[in-house]
Design a protein around this motif. Structure first.
Motif, PDB file in Angstrom:
ATOM      1  N   GLN A   1      36.941  58.300  44.080  1.00 38.65           N
ATOM      2  CA  GLN A   1      36.288  56.800  45.336  1.00 38.65           C
ATOM      3  C   GLN A   1      37.371  55.363  44.772  1.00 38.65           C
ATOM      4  O   GLN A   1      37.560  55.147  46.553  1.00 38.65           O
ATOM      5  CB  GLN A   1      34.600  56.315  44.301  1.00 38.65           C
ATOM      6  N   LEU A   2      37.853  55.383  44.316  1.00 40.75           N
ATOM      7  CA  LEU A   2      39.483  54.353  43.776  1.00 40.75           C
ATOM      8  C   LEU A   2      39.921  54.350  45.322  1.00 40.75           C
ATOM      9  O   LEU A   2      41.224  53.121  45.287  1.00 40.75           O
ATOM     10  CB  LEU A   2      39.579  53.826  42.911  1.00 40.75           C
TER      11      LEU A   2
ATOM     12  N   ALA B   1      39.807  56.222  47.885  1.00 40.66           N
ATOM     13  CA  ALA B   1      39.581  55.594  49.281  1.00 40.66           C
ATOM     14  C   ALA B   1      39.358  54.459  49.346  1.00 40.66           C
ATOM     15  O   ALA B   1      38.807  54.160  50.980  1.00 40.66           O
ATOM     16  CB  ALA B   1      38.309  56.517  49.604  1.00 40.66           C
ATOM     17  N   LEU B   2      39.523  53.856  48.636  1.00 43.09           N
ATOM     18  CA  LEU B   2      39.735  52.122  49.307  1.00 43.09           C
ATOM     19  C   LEU B   2      40.908  51.542  49.747  1.00 43.09           C
ATOM     20  O   LEU B   2      42.022  52.076  49.759  1.00 43.09           O
ATOM     21  CB  LEU B   2      39.756  50.906  47.605  1.00 43.09           C
ATOM     22  N   ASN B   3      40.504  51.102  51.329  1.00 37.92           N
ATOM     23  CA  ASN B   3      41.767  50.836  51.775  1.00 37.92           C
ATOM     24  C   ASN B   3      42.082  49.660  51.197  1.00 37.92           C
ATOM     25  O   ASN B   3      42.549  48.288  52.212  1.00 37.92           O
ATOM     26  CB  ASN B   3      41.040  50.693  53.575  1.00 37.92           C
ATOM     27  N   GLU B   4      42.951  49.153  49.775  1.00 38.02           N
ATOM     28  CA  GLU B   4      43.371  47.937  49.629  1.00 38.02           C
ATOM     29  C   GLU B   4      44.497  48.161  49.310  1.00 38.02           C
ATOM     30  O   GLU B   4      45.367  49.442  48.874  1.00 38.02           O
ATOM     31  CB  GLU B   4      42.769  48.100  48.523  1.00 38.02           C
ATOM     32  N   PRO B   5      45.684  47.331  49.403  1.00 39.79           N
ATOM     33  CA  PRO B   5      47.072  47.473  49.699  1.00 39.79           C
ATOM     34  C   PRO B   5      47.440  47.388  48.279  1.00 39.79           C
ATOM     35  O   PRO B   5      49.181  47.169  47.089  1.00 39.79           O
ATOM     36  CB  PRO B   5      47.846  46.398  49.487  1.00 39.79           C
ATOM     37  N   LEU B   6      47.135  48.280  47.113  1.00 43.63           N
ATOM     38  CA  LEU B   6      47.493  48.794  45.871  1.00 43.63           C
ATOM     39  C   LEU B   6      47.273  49.756  45.250  1.00 43.63           C
ATOM     40  O   LEU B   6      47.161  50.513  45.730  1.00 43.63           O
ATOM     41  CB  LEU B   6      44.941  47.984  44.635  1.00 43.63           C
ATOM     42  N   THR B   7      48.519  49.849  44.142  1.00 41.31           N
ATOM     43  CA  THR B   7      48.528  51.250  44.179  1.00 41.31           C
ATOM     44  C   THR B   7      47.522  51.855  42.667  1.00 41.31           C
ATOM     45  O   THR B   7      46.842  51.310  41.780  1.00 41.31           O
ATOM     46  CB  THR B   7      50.092  51.274  43.320  1.00 41.31           C
ATOM     47  N   MET B   8      47.399  53.111  42.684  1.00 48.72           N
ATOM     48  CA  MET B   8      46.206  53.795  41.481  1.00 48.72           C
ATOM     49  C   MET B   8      47.129  53.677  40.489  1.00 48.72           C
ATOM     50  O   MET B   8      46.638  53.158  39.569  1.00 48.72           O
ATOM     51  CB  MET B   8      46.434  55.331  41.430  1.00 48.72           C
ATOM     52  N   ASP B   9      47.908  53.083  39.906  1.00 44.43           N
ATOM     53  CA  ASP B   9      49.307  52.903  38.985  1.00 44.43           C
ATOM     54  C   ASP B   9      48.450  51.522  38.330  1.00 44.43           C
ATOM     55  O   ASP B   9      48.367  50.860  37.622  1.00 44.43           O
ATOM     56  CB  ASP B   9      50.035  52.702  38.572  1.00 44.43           C
ATOM     57  N   GLU B  10      48.361  50.402  39.392  1.00 44.81           N
ATOM     58  CA  GLU B  10      47.609  48.940  38.996  1.00 44.81           C
ATOM     59  C   GLU B  10      46.327  48.921  38.814  1.00 44.81           C
ATOM     60  O   GLU B  10      45.642  48.434  38.063  1.00 44.81           O
ATOM     61  CB  GLU B  10      47.415  48.609  40.884  1.00 44.81           C
ATOM     62  N   ILE B  11      45.627  50.388  39.566  1.00 46.95           N
ATOM     63  CA  ILE B  11      43.862  50.580  39.491  1.00 46.95           C
ATOM     64  C   ILE B  11      43.199  50.596  37.918  1.00 46.95           C
ATOM     65  O   ILE B  11      43.030  50.166  37.082  1.00 46.95           O
ATOM     66  CB  ILE B  11      43.085  51.125  39.975  1.00 46.95           C
ATOM     67  N   GLU B  12      44.179  51.932  37.400  1.00 42.82           N
ATOM     68  CA  GLU B  12      43.836  52.225  36.643  1.00 42.82           C
ATOM     69  C   GLU B  12      45.063  51.631  35.061  1.00 42.82           C
ATOM     70  O   GLU B  12      44.414  51.716  34.074  1.00 42.82           O
ATOM     71  CB  GLU B  12      44.799  53.625  36.109  1.00 42.82           C
ATOM     72  N   ASP B  13      46.123  51.177  35.305  1.00 42.89           N
ATOM     73  CA  ASP B  13      46.502  50.112  34.142  1.00 42.89           C
ATOM     74  C   ASP B  13      46.035  48.882  34.105  1.00 42.89           C
ATOM     75  O   ASP B  13      45.931  48.428  33.347  1.00 42.89           O
ATOM     76  CB  ASP B  13      47.484  50.148  34.472  1.00 42.89           C
ATOM     77  N   ILE B  14      45.631  48.021  35.571  1.00 43.17           N
ATOM     78  CA  ILE B  14      44.731  46.945  35.025  1.00 43.17           C
ATOM     79  C   ILE B  14      43.980  46.477  35.420  1.00 43.17           C
ATOM     80  O   ILE B  14      42.470  46.090  33.960  1.00 43.17           O
ATOM     81  CB  ILE B  14      45.763  45.630  36.260  1.00 43.17           C
ATOM     82  N   TYR B  15      42.850  47.403  36.646  1.00 43.07           N
ATOM     83  CA  TYR B  15      41.632  46.992  36.884  1.00 43.07           C
ATOM     84  C   TYR B  15      40.728  47.968  36.114  1.00 43.07           C
ATOM     85  O   TYR B  15      39.116  47.459  35.430  1.00 43.07           O
ATOM     86  CB  TYR B  15      41.278  47.477  38.430  1.00 43.07           C
ATOM     87  N   ILE B  16      40.832  48.463  35.694  1.00 43.29           N
ATOM     88  CA  ILE B  16      39.748  50.079  34.500  1.00 43.29           C
ATOM     89  C   ILE B  16      39.611  48.984  33.362  1.00 43.29           C
ATOM     90  O   ILE B  16      38.761  49.025  32.884  1.00 43.29           O
ATOM     91  CB  ILE B  16      39.992  51.373  34.637  1.00 43.29           C
TER      92      ILE B  16
ATOM     93  N   LYS C   1      34.279  47.280  43.192  1.00 41.93           N
ATOM     94  CA  LYS C   1      34.501  48.595  43.284  1.00 41.93           C
ATOM     95  C   LYS C   1      33.956  48.896  42.033  1.00 41.93           C
ATOM     96  O   LYS C   1      34.046  50.187  41.120  1.00 41.93           O
ATOM     97  CB  LYS C   1      35.664  49.548  43.815  1.00 41.93           C
ATOM     98  N   VAL C   2      35.542  49.218  41.384  1.00 45.29           N
ATOM     99  CA  VAL C   2      35.186  49.592  39.821  1.00 45.29           C
ATOM    100  C   VAL C   2      34.427  49.061  38.798  1.00 45.29           C
ATOM    101  O   VAL C   2      34.218  50.076  38.026  1.00 45.29           O
ATOM    102  CB  VAL C   2      36.806  49.118  39.052  1.00 45.29           C
ATOM    103  N   LEU C   3      33.515  47.865  39.028  1.00 41.38           N
ATOM    104  CA  LEU C   3      32.527  47.618  38.234  1.00 41.38           C
ATOM    105  C   LEU C   3      31.619  48.626  38.607  1.00 41.38           C
ATOM    106  O   LEU C   3      30.510  49.097  37.206  1.00 41.38           O
ATOM    107  CB  LEU C   3      32.166  45.898  38.132  1.00 41.38           C
ATOM    108  N   SER C   4      31.503  48.690  39.617  1.00 40.96           N
ATOM    109  CA  SER C   4      30.306  49.988  40.172  1.00 40.96           C
ATOM    110  C   SER C   4      30.654  50.935  39.887  1.00 40.96           C
ATOM    111  O   SER C   4      29.474  52.179  39.464  1.00 40.96           O
ATOM    112  CB  SER C   4      30.790  49.354  41.526  1.00 40.96           C
ATOM    113  N   LEU C   5      31.368  51.563  39.373  1.00 39.96           N
ATOM    114  CA  LEU C   5      31.498  52.378  38.809  1.00 39.96           C
ATOM    115  C   LEU C   5      31.532  52.804  37.902  1.00 39.96           C
ATOM    116  O   LEU C   5      31.824  53.995  36.734  1.00 39.96           O
ATOM    117  CB  LEU C   5      33.086  53.404  39.159  1.00 39.96           C
TER     118      LEU C   5
END
Ligand SMILES: Nc1ncnc2c1ncn2[C@@H]1O[C@H](COP(=O)(O)OP(=O)(O)O)[C@@H](O)[C@H]1O
Ligand SMILES: CC(C)(COP(=O)(O)O)[C@@H](O)C(=O)NCCC(=O)O
Length: 314
Positions: free
Chosen positions: A39-40, A42-57, A111-115
């Motif tokens: 689901q992440l 699918a987010l149309n944001e200029p963020l890499t998955m590394d950024e989501i996994e390393d920082i946002y999660i 999005k991340v919080l909603s997961l």
């Protein structure tokens, strides 16, 4: 390796490098599941998955601890005060300069919080909807002060937050259009009892936007400041201006349509001019001074990647 570097022992913040922060991810017994990552993606944001996994999660997991505590405190307070209030939203404020990436951070965090495992309902509000409409800014002769404290209807913003914090079942929020460069007179967002509300805007930690001695941030349960060196922020502002010039400004309905035919060089000069005249003074006078009022500071490096996280010690 100790998590706190020696020179920070007098600071109210605990400092994490990206590497240290990322390792905090695995410390909860449950986490955002592998399948949720789709689901992440699918987010149309200029963020890499590394950024989501390393920082946002990891950030979502830290916030989960705070949200859980908040909910428990709320229900125990209900017992103490013999009242029967329904749940109230946990409110997160996100501050930082124009173009530092607050909106992007806020959308991804929503999005991340909603997961999170109990799938909270997370809503996002941006404070640009609380700017005075251009008509009013012109009347007050402050159209060139858009984004400065006096350009916001702080009373309206405070009323919105007070309504949310008193458990009102539906609250409406005005919306701003960057295309029209104005508040939309016919469209509103309806916020209906979220578990978490994110409020994003340059002004959310300011103490000069006060009404009756109360600050906007008095309504926050947690606050985040998105930070970066100014030389990077200017570049991102200019890049965004140029990419909007080539796309959104081409639309004749755009307030900035007059810039549609600028050459790349002229566009660069125009963006630099707007930055120097409006957004830079606002950053120095009103936004940067709020940085250390936040509970957590995300410090970005040159390519938008978060390189350090500072967390207020508790
Ligand atoms: N993490 C990121 N990675 C890459 N580009 C980003 C990131 N965050 C923001 N951007 C880009 O930087 C610019 C400013 O971001 P935006 O979220 O609009 O800032 P703000 O809301 O603070 O004004 C935009 O062009 C956006 O696409
Ligand atoms: C509407 C804003 C004040 C809001 O900034 P944001 O919170 O979206 O970063 C800003 O985008 C703005 O329009 N500043 C005025 C100068 C300019 O056109 O950049």
């Amino acid at each position: 390796m100790p998590l706190i570097s020696e020179h920070t022992f007098t600071s109210p913040f605990q400092n994490f490098t990206r590497e240290q922060w990322k390792r905090l991810n695995g410390q909860l017994s449950h986490s955002i599941q592998e399948k949720d990552l789709d689901q992440l993606h699918a987010l149309n944001e200029p963020l890499t998955m590394d950024e989501i996994e390393d920082i946002y999660i990891p950030l979502a997991h830290l916030l989960e601890v705070h949200i859980h505590n908040f909910q428990e405190l709320h229900s125990k307070s209900n017992v103490f005060f013999k009242r029967n209030h329904q749940k109230l939203p946990f409110i997160i404020g996100i501050a930082g300069s124009v173009a530092v990436g607050k909106s992007t951070t806020a959308r991804v965090l929503t999005k991340v919080l909603s997961l999170l495992p109990n799938k909270p309902k997370v809503e996002l509000v941006t404070t640009d909807g609380f700017l005075y409409p251009n008509k009013e800014l012109i009347k007050r002769n402050i159209l060139n002060r858009k984004g400065f404290p006096e350009s916001y209807d702080t009373k309206k913003l405070m009323q919105f937050l007070a309504d949310i914090k008193s458990g009102k079942s539906q609250v409406t929020v005005p919306l701003y259009s960057h295309l029209e460069y104005d508040v939309l007179s016919n469209e509103k967002l309806v916020i209906s009892q979220p578990d978490v509300l994110i409020v994003e805007g340059i002004n959310v930690l300011q103490v000069n936007s006060r009404k009756n001695g109360v600050f906007v941030s008095d309504f926050f349960d947690y606050s985040i400041y998105v930070d970066a060196d100014e030389k990077n922020i200017v570049k991102w502002y200019i890049d965004r201006f140029e990419s909007l010039r080539a796309t959104a400004f081409q639309n004749s309905a755009s307030y900035f349509h007059k810039y549609a035919n600028l050459s790349e060089e002229e566009s660069f000069e125009m963006a630099k001019h707007i930055w120097n005249e409006i957004n830079k003074p606002n950053l120095h006078e009103n936004i940067l001074p709020t940085r250390y009022r936040a509970d957590l500071i995300l410090k970005k490096g040159s390519e938008h990647f978060i390189k350090r996280v500072k967390v207020r010690k508790i």
